[in-house]
Scaffold this motif. Structure first.
Motif, PDB file in Angstrom:
ATOM      1  N   LYS A 127       0.713  -1.104  -0.118  1.00 20.78           N
ATOM      2  CA  LYS A 127      -0.021   0.052   0.036  1.00 20.78           C
ATOM      3  C   LYS A 127       0.872   1.265   0.053  1.00 20.78           C
ATOM      4  O   LYS A 127       0.594   2.198  -0.592  1.00 20.78           O
ATOM      5  CB  LYS A 127      -0.760  -0.129   1.095  1.00 20.78           C
ATOM      6  N   ILE A 128       1.988   1.217   0.865  1.00 28.67           N
ATOM      7  CA  ILE A 128       2.859   2.534   0.979  1.00 28.67           C
ATOM      8  C   ILE A 128       3.348   2.665  -0.331  1.00 28.67           C
ATOM      9  O   ILE A 128       3.663   3.889  -1.126  1.00 28.67           O
ATOM     10  CB  ILE A 128       3.743   2.365   1.846  1.00 28.67           C
ATOM     11  N   VAL A 129       3.858   1.518  -0.967  1.00 24.67           N
ATOM     12  CA  VAL A 129       4.667   1.749  -2.375  1.00 24.67           C
ATOM     13  C   VAL A 129       3.547   2.312  -3.287  1.00 24.67           C
ATOM     14  O   VAL A 129       3.831   3.323  -4.200  1.00 24.67           O
ATOM     15  CB  VAL A 129       5.175   0.306  -3.127  1.00 24.67           C
ATOM     16  N   GLU A 130       2.428   1.867  -3.328  1.00 29.36           N
ATOM     17  CA  GLU A 130       1.580   2.462  -4.275  1.00 29.36           C
ATOM     18  C   GLU A 130       1.068   3.998  -3.903  1.00 29.36           C
ATOM     19  O   GLU A 130       1.171   4.531  -4.992  1.00 29.36           O
ATOM     20  CB  GLU A 130       0.130   1.552  -4.097  1.00 29.36           C
ATOM     21  N   ASP A 131       1.001   4.359  -2.849  1.00 33.19           N
ATOM     22  CA  ASP A 131       0.962   5.658  -2.520  1.00 33.19           C
ATOM     23  C   ASP A 131       2.108   6.632  -2.775  1.00 33.19           C
ATOM     24  O   ASP A 131       1.910   7.801  -3.268  1.00 33.19           O
ATOM     25  CB  ASP A 131       0.730   5.819  -0.704  1.00 33.19           C
ATOM     26  N   LEU A 132       3.411   6.036  -2.874  1.00 35.27           N
ATOM     27  CA  LEU A 132       4.357   6.805  -3.254  1.00 35.27           C
ATOM     28  C   LEU A 132       4.326   6.916  -4.639  1.00 35.27           C
ATOM     29  O   LEU A 132       4.881   8.024  -5.189  1.00 35.27           O
ATOM     30  CB  LEU A 132       5.940   6.081  -2.699  1.00 35.27           C
ATOM     31  N   LYS A 133       4.219   5.942  -5.418  1.00 38.33           N
ATOM     32  CA  LYS A 133       3.800   6.080  -6.724  1.00 38.33           C
ATOM     33  C   LYS A 133       2.596   7.076  -7.189  1.00 38.33           C
ATOM     34  O   LYS A 133       2.981   8.028  -8.105  1.00 38.33           O
ATOM     35  CB  LYS A 133       3.537   4.927  -7.675  1.00 38.33           C
ATOM     36  N   ALA A 134       1.457   7.065  -6.350  1.00 41.42           N
ATOM     37  CA  ALA A 134       0.415   7.791  -6.760  1.00 41.42           C
ATOM     38  C   ALA A 134       0.949   9.349  -6.544  1.00 41.42           C
ATOM     39  O   ALA A 134       0.667  10.427  -7.197  1.00 41.42           O
ATOM     40  CB  ALA A 134      -0.625   7.649  -5.912  1.00 41.42           C
ATOM     41  N   LEU A 135       1.895   9.726  -5.395  1.00 39.70           N
ATOM     42  CA  LEU A 135       2.245  10.777  -5.025  1.00 39.70           C
ATOM     43  C   LEU A 135       3.057  11.466  -6.110  1.00 39.70           C
ATOM     44  O   LEU A 135       3.141  12.714  -6.384  1.00 39.70           O
ATOM     45  CB  LEU A 135       2.954  10.965  -3.823  1.00 39.70           C
ATOM     46  N   GLU A 136       3.999  10.766  -6.329  1.00 38.49           N
ATOM     47  CA  GLU A 136       5.006  11.016  -7.535  1.00 38.49           C
ATOM     48  C   GLU A 136       4.138  11.426  -8.676  1.00 38.49           C
ATOM     49  O   GLU A 136       4.421  12.549  -9.282  1.00 38.49           O
ATOM     50  CB  GLU A 136       5.789   9.827  -8.163  1.00 38.49           C
ATOM     51  N   LYS A 137       3.027  10.799  -9.088  1.00 38.33           N
ATOM     52  CA  LYS A 137       2.085  11.263 -10.381  1.00 38.33           C
ATOM     53  C   LYS A 137       1.564  12.640 -10.158  1.00 38.33           C
ATOM     54  O   LYS A 137       1.496  13.501 -10.806  1.00 38.33           O
ATOM     55  CB  LYS A 137       1.221  10.115 -10.539  1.00 38.33           C
ATOM     56  N   ASP A 138       0.803  12.625  -8.939  1.00 40.30           N
ATOM     57  CA  ASP A 138       0.195  14.173  -8.497  1.00 40.30           C
ATOM     58  C   ASP A 138       0.908  15.240  -8.433  1.00 40.30           C
ATOM     59  O   ASP A 138       0.549  16.362  -8.877  1.00 40.30           O
ATOM     60  CB  ASP A 138      -0.427  13.839  -7.105  1.00 40.30           C
ATOM     61  N   ILE A 139       2.194  15.240  -7.851  1.00 42.58           N
ATOM     62  CA  ILE A 139       3.136  16.293  -7.851  1.00 42.58           C
ATOM     63  C   ILE A 139       4.262  16.468  -8.829  1.00 42.58           C
ATOM     64  O   ILE A 139       4.827  17.584  -8.775  1.00 42.58           O
ATOM     65  CB  ILE A 139       3.778  16.374  -6.487  1.00 42.58           C
TER      66      ILE A 139
END
Length: 359
Positions: free
Chosen positions: A76-88
């Protein structure tokens, strides 16, 4: 059929021992989506252009030395890191030891993870989140940089010099490791599964519920009288290897170090503890212990095997050869770390810590 014996040794990282037949795991090689640098302060940039490249697979996870399923919270944390990378629209980068996030992405991720941490309901959830986040970052930051088997930078890999050995089939080590020691280059606990295999020396990461459950279920199955812990606690009532295994019947070992898990498994908090007559570890040169009577994890395992070999009832089990194989691998690790430090212009000795007041 005799009950298997399980020893639980706690050092830094902690070490647990139980007795199961050794089954060596084959090394795994992965194609990495990460770039790395071999400069003095390497920075690694994660190229996570799509979900397939960024995800941690089961094969990759187990390639680092564990036999467990992929922890859900780490995923889950890896997925969140990837999502944040895309968002910002900022790429993850890692540098220094331990796969630490750097740059603008680190600033934004710090804000997000602190908010998540504060919103968690209890201390147990916070502990699990902290452990999973640290492990997730180390996994991503080590891709394409560290060898999965020896946890050294790829250019310093020592695996070809390691000779495997078979641990006595009625013994098993459990390495109870703090997340900060996971993928640490000078970690010596990893040497146990490099030499004896992951079924004979099994990793349990503190705070990872899947790991904790597997280990405690195995210790429960072994039975309290077959589990021992090596833990440098001045409040513990310790027994030597000879006290425990050189007498019949073998006594239970009493220890004042209470553990919630021990209470839930066995209904009491006392946990069996053993002390070893170990000497100064070779790793003191590069990684000093809190005091001279402490040793590294591999050193503790070597000490245990060596002391067991001296007991007549255990002299035919080849503990001397098993200790020798592990000691040779510890020397190989020390040489690899020393060679790397010299190449990078770093000191090959560490400053001695202030020892006053330490028992």
């Amino acid at each position: 059929m005799a009950s298997p014996r399980a020893f639980t040794f706690k050092c830094s990282p902690s070490l647990a021992f139980s007795t199961k037949t050794l089954m060596d795991s084959k090394p795994r090689t992965l194609r990495s989506p990460f770039s790395c640098s071999t400069s003095g302060s390497p920075q690694r940039e994660a190229r996570l252009s799509d979900a397939v490249e960024g995800a941690i697979t089961l094969q990759e996870w187990q390639g680092w030395g564990t036999t467990s399923p992929l922890p859900a919270m780490v995923t889950k944390i890896v997925e969140d890191l990837k999502a944040l990378e895309k968002d910002i629209d900022a790429q993850m980068s890692f540098g220094g030891s331990g796969g630490k996030l750097q740059g603008d992405f680190k600033v934004q991720e710090d804000k997000k993870h602190r908010k998540t941490y504060q919103a968690l309901g209890d201390s147990e959830q916070k502990l699990q989140f902290f452990a999973a986040r640290q492990i997730a970052c180390r996994l991503l930051g080590s891709r394409g940089y560290l060898c999965q088997k020896c946890w050294l930078p790829l250019e310093d890999c020592m695996c070809s010099n390691v000779t495997q050995s078979t641990l006595w089939h009625r013994m098993r080590f459990w390495l109870y490791m703090h997340p900060k020691d996971f993928l640490r280059q000078n970690n010596t606990g990893k040497l146990l599964w490099q030499v004896f295999g992951t079924e004979a020396a099994t990793l349990c990461l503190f705070g990872i519920s899947e790991h904790e459950e597997i280990m405690w279920n195995a210790l429960k199955l072994a039975g309290k009288k077959n589990v021992w812990c090596l833990y440098p606690n001045k409040n513990a009532a310790l027994k030597s290897v000879e006290d425990v295994f050189g007498q019949e019947p073998s006594p239970y070992l009493e220890c004042t170090d209470t553990k919630d898990q021990a209470t839930s498994v066995w209904g009491e908090a006392d946990f069996p503890c053993i002390s070893l007559a170990t000497g100064v570890s070779a790793m003191h040169k590069l990684r000093p212990q809190p005091s001279w009577d402490r040793t590294c994890t591999a050193g503790a395992a070597i000490g245990l095997l060596s002391e067991l070999q001296l007991l007549p009832e255990f002299s035919s089990f080849g503990f001397d050869k098993q200790a020798e194989a592990l000691e040779d691998t510890l020397v190989i690790l020390l040489e690899a770390l020393t060679t790397r430090r010299v190449r990078m212009g770093r000191s090959i000795t560490r400053k001695v810590r202030h020892m006053s007041g330490i028992c």
